[in-house]
Design a protein around this motif. Structure first.
Motif, PDB file in Angstrom:
ATOM      1  N   THR A   1       0.830  -1.210   0.000  1.00  0.00           N
ATOM      2  CA  THR A   1       0.000   0.000   0.000  1.00  0.00           C
ATOM      3  C   THR A   1       0.860   1.255   0.000  1.00  0.00           C
ATOM      4  O   THR A   1       0.607   2.207  -0.749  1.00  0.00           O
ATOM      5  N   PHE A   2       1.898   1.270   0.836  1.00  0.00           N
ATOM      6  CA  PHE A   2       2.766   2.430   0.894  1.00  0.00           C
ATOM      7  C   PHE A   2       3.524   2.629  -0.426  1.00  0.00           C
ATOM      8  O   PHE A   2       3.719   3.764  -0.873  1.00  0.00           O
ATOM      9  N   VAL A   3       3.954   1.530  -1.034  1.00  0.00           N
ATOM     10  CA  VAL A   3       4.664   1.638  -2.318  1.00  0.00           C
ATOM     11  C   VAL A   3       3.723   2.180  -3.388  1.00  0.00           C
ATOM     12  O   VAL A   3       4.096   3.040  -4.188  1.00  0.00           O
ATOM     13  N   GLN A   4       2.494   1.678  -3.433  1.00  0.00           N
ATOM     14  CA  GLN A   4       1.516   2.145  -4.417  1.00  0.00           C
ATOM     15  C   GLN A   4       1.253   3.636  -4.265  1.00  0.00           C
ATOM     16  O   GLN A   4       1.004   4.331  -5.256  1.00  0.00           O
ATOM     17  N   ALA A   5       1.347   4.125  -3.028  1.00  0.00           N
ATOM     18  CA  ALA A   5       1.105   5.545  -2.771  1.00  0.00           C
ATOM     19  C   ALA A   5       2.335   6.407  -3.010  1.00  0.00           C
ATOM     20  O   ALA A   5       2.266   7.635  -2.894  1.00  0.00           O
ATOM     21  N   GLY A   6       3.470   5.782  -3.316  1.00  0.00           N
ATOM     22  CA  GLY A   6       4.692   6.551  -3.562  1.00  0.00           C
ATOM     23  C   GLY A   6       5.437   6.924  -2.296  1.00  0.00           C
ATOM     24  O   GLY A   6       6.273   7.844  -2.313  1.00  0.00           O
ATOM     25  N   LEU A   7       5.151   6.245  -1.171  1.00  0.00           N
ATOM     26  CA  LEU A   7       5.822   6.538   0.100  1.00  0.00           C
ATOM     27  C   LEU A   7       7.036   5.612   0.243  1.00  0.00           C
ATOM     28  O   LEU A   7       6.958   4.414  -0.035  1.00  0.00           O
ATOM     29  N   ASP A   8       8.161   6.189   0.701  1.00  0.00           N
ATOM     30  CA  ASP A   8       9.392   5.410   0.776  1.00  0.00           C
ATOM     31  C   ASP A   8       9.973   5.446   2.191  1.00  0.00           C
ATOM     32  O   ASP A   8       9.376   6.014   3.133  1.00  0.00           O
ATOM     33  N   VAL A   9      11.176   4.865   2.368  1.00  0.00           N
ATOM     34  CA  VAL A   9      11.821   4.781   3.676  1.00  0.00           C
ATOM     35  C   VAL A   9      12.110   6.163   4.262  1.00  0.00           C
ATOM     36  O   VAL A   9      11.839   6.403   5.457  1.00  0.00           O
ATOM     37  N   PRO A  10      12.680   7.115   3.507  1.00  0.00           N
ATOM     38  CA  PRO A  10      12.908   8.458   4.077  1.00  0.00           C
ATOM     39  C   PRO A  10      11.631   9.082   4.641  1.00  0.00           C
ATOM     40  O   PRO A  10      11.664   9.767   5.672  1.00  0.00           O
ATOM     41  N   TRP A  11      10.514   8.869   3.968  1.00  0.00           N
ATOM     42  CA  TRP A  11       9.264   9.455   4.469  1.00  0.00           C
ATOM     43  C   TRP A  11       8.855   8.768   5.777  1.00  0.00           C
ATOM     44  O   TRP A  11       8.390   9.427   6.704  1.00  0.00           O
ATOM     45  N   LEU A  12       9.033   7.459   5.877  1.00  0.00           N
ATOM     46  CA  LEU A  12       8.723   6.748   7.124  1.00  0.00           C
ATOM     47  C   LEU A  12       9.643   7.191   8.257  1.00  0.00           C
ATOM     48  O   LEU A  12       9.246   7.204   9.434  1.00  0.00           O
ATOM     49  N   GLU A  13      10.867   7.546   7.934  1.00  0.00           N
ATOM     50  CA  GLU A  13      11.774   8.059   8.957  1.00  0.00           C
ATOM     51  C   GLU A  13      11.246   9.360   9.546  1.00  0.00           C
ATOM     52  O   GLU A  13      11.391   9.627  10.750  1.00  0.00           O
ATOM     53  N   LYS A  14      10.588  10.181   8.706  1.00  0.00           N
ATOM     54  CA  LYS A  14       9.978  11.407   9.219  1.00  0.00           C
ATOM     55  C   LYS A  14       8.847  11.085  10.176  1.00  0.00           C
ATOM     56  O   LYS A  14       8.661  11.758  11.198  1.00  0.00           O
TER      57      LYS A  14
END
Length: 486
Positions: free
Chosen positions: A264-277
């Motif tokens: 789901t996160f990949v489909q939305a364009g969310l990556d590891v740097p964003w999760l770090e935030k």
């Protein structure tokens, strides 16, 4: 007849029963009938030039006694010569007068003489009366043959249209069902996700997050929504790699079921740097999983709403195309944009075209709207595109092209199939001629198309074909006088 006799005859336009009897049309008439013909009709000397034009009221029946004539028909706005002869006894003009009001009494072709010629000429009404009086049985047979053939042709034409409509309706039903079912599924899933999101929000709000952290988390939620709208299209390999990265990150941060969250996160364009935030915003480790799942529900909700929007847009597009194709609630004869008709037909035939055929559209923006029978033109596009798709057997390139060609709009339907063999190229527009197996074609599709284009729109329909490049070429006039149904 020697030259002196011919010269003498040409200078004396008199009617001779004996001479009429030498013409094959009258050779079996008796003396009284030949005499009556001479009394009712007359002999006329006609100098080189036009005699009558196609479409004009048919007032006379002509039989050539001697001379030379040329018959022609309109095709693509030009006269196409269909006969050139000096044979004595050939006839032309109002030869359908005996059918009277059952058919339009107009000249079906044009005639001109190329040398000073002599004709026996009979008024159309007199010709009809003579046929009725002299040959009543033959007249009934001819009427029955003509009307019967016309009725049969109409019934078969209607069946051809109904078969095409049935095929299109089945395809449209399937096409509508897919997005409608997707919207129903997405709506059900959305209701579930919204319920879970409310629960997670309540848990987060009752936890250890301060007001600042909560505000930052909401900001990240809004950012996630924006990223969903801008999410890049990834290949299967790229998506798999990113899912592995996110799955590892979730494992490292003790988030259960991280591998289920990753797609789901990949489909939305969310990556590891964003999760770090996100991790930096939620300082309490025990609150991170709740925050991630809350954001996951946010992303899922946005994706589901996008799916619903796409599905309902697809339904609306299909309904609009169906309305454009059928010309529902529109006048039969109107000013139309050829490109809109082609697009609606392509949408209606989308399922039949399939994924194995690439559709290339090359529309010239300079092509203006033209007056036409829109629904019938859609029938032509359906026949031509359907034939092209069948010729390619599920794989190839379908090219639809429009451009201006002098005072005409030129429409080309091209395919990369095996082509039309030279041996049958001259016959493909004949009624009932088909190369399809028994039961799969009536042989009327191209005949109907030809009549719609040539007879009803005064245009032209031709084919150019070599293996790998077949093009059916339609030419329509930019301006046209409205014609009655024929």
């Amino acid at each position: 007849m020697n030259g002196e006799d011919a010269e003498s005859n040409l200078s004396k336009p008199t009617c001779s029963p004996a001479e009429l009897k030498t013409l094959f049309l009258f050779e079996h008439l008796n003396d009284d009938q030949l005499e009556e013909l001479c009394q009712e009709g007359h002999v006329e000397i006609i100098e080189p030039g036009p005699v009558f034009a196609e479409g004009d009221p048919a007032t006379c029946f002509y039989v050539m006694i001697e001379g030379s004539l040329v018959m022609s028909k309109l095709s693509g706005g030009e006269d196409l010569v269909i006969s050139r002869t000096s044979q004595r006894g050939v006839y032309a003009g109002a030869w359908q007068a005996y059918l009277r009001e059952r058919v339009p009494q107009v000249y079906p072709s044009s005639m001109r003489v190329t040398a000073t010629s002599r004709f026996f000429v009979l008024d159309a009404d007199l010709f009809a009366n003579i046929i009725s009086e002299w040959f009543p049985m033959a007249l009934h047979l001819l009427e029955g043959l003509f009307i019967g053939f016309a009725n049969t042709k109409q019934i078969v034409d209607q069946r051809e249209r109904l078969l095409a409509l049935g095929s299109l309706s089945a395809g449209l039903t399937h096409e509508l069902n897919n997005p409608a079912a997707a919207a129903v599924r997405a709506t059900s899933a959305l209701r579930d996700r919204v319920g879970h999101m409310r629960q997670k929000l309540a848990m987060i709000a009752g936890g250890k997050l301060d007001r600042t952290s909560m505000a930052m988390l909401v900001e990240l939620q809004n950012e996630a929504v924006e990223l969903v709208a801008k999410a890049p299209k990834l290949t299967a390999m790229e998506a798999s790699d990113r899912e592995d990265e996110l799955g590892d990150w979730f494992d490292d941060h003790d988030i259960r079921g991280g591998w289920d969250l990753a797609p789901t996160f990949v489909q939305a364009g969310l990556d590891v740097p964003w999760l770090e935030k996100v991790s930096a915003t939620v300082e309490a480790p025990d609150m991170l999983e709740g925050a991630v799942r809350w954001l996951n529900y946010t992303v899922e909700t946005e994706l589901l709403m996008n799916e619903i929007a796409d599905s309902t847009t697809r339904v609306s597009t299909l309904v609009g195309a169906a309305k454009q194709y059928s010309q529902m609630d529109r006048a039969p004869y109107q000013t139309i944009d050829v490109r809109e008709l082609l697009d609606s037909t392509l949408v209606m035939l989308g399922r039949k075209i399939g994924d194995g055929i690439t559709v290339v559209k090359e529309y010239d923006p300079a092509v203006p709207p033209i007056p036409a029978y829109a629904a019938e033109l859609n029938q032509v596009w359906t026949n031509l595109i359907d034939n092209a798709v069948q010729a390619m057997d599920g794989a190839g390139t379908l090219t639809v092209r429009t451009f201006l060609d002098h005072e005409q709009v030129r429409i080309e339907i091209g395919d990369t199939g095996p082509g039309v063999p030279d041996a049958i190229k001259s016959r493909i527009f004949e009624p009932f001629f088909t190369t399809k197996p028994v039961g799969e074609g009536t042989g009327l599709g191209l005949d109907i198309s030809w009549r719609i284009i040539v007879k009803k729109h005064q245009g032209d329909l031709t084919v150019e074909s070599v293996p790998g490049n077949t093009r059916f070429i339609v030419r329509l006039p930019l301006e046209s006088e409205r014609q009655e149904d024929r």
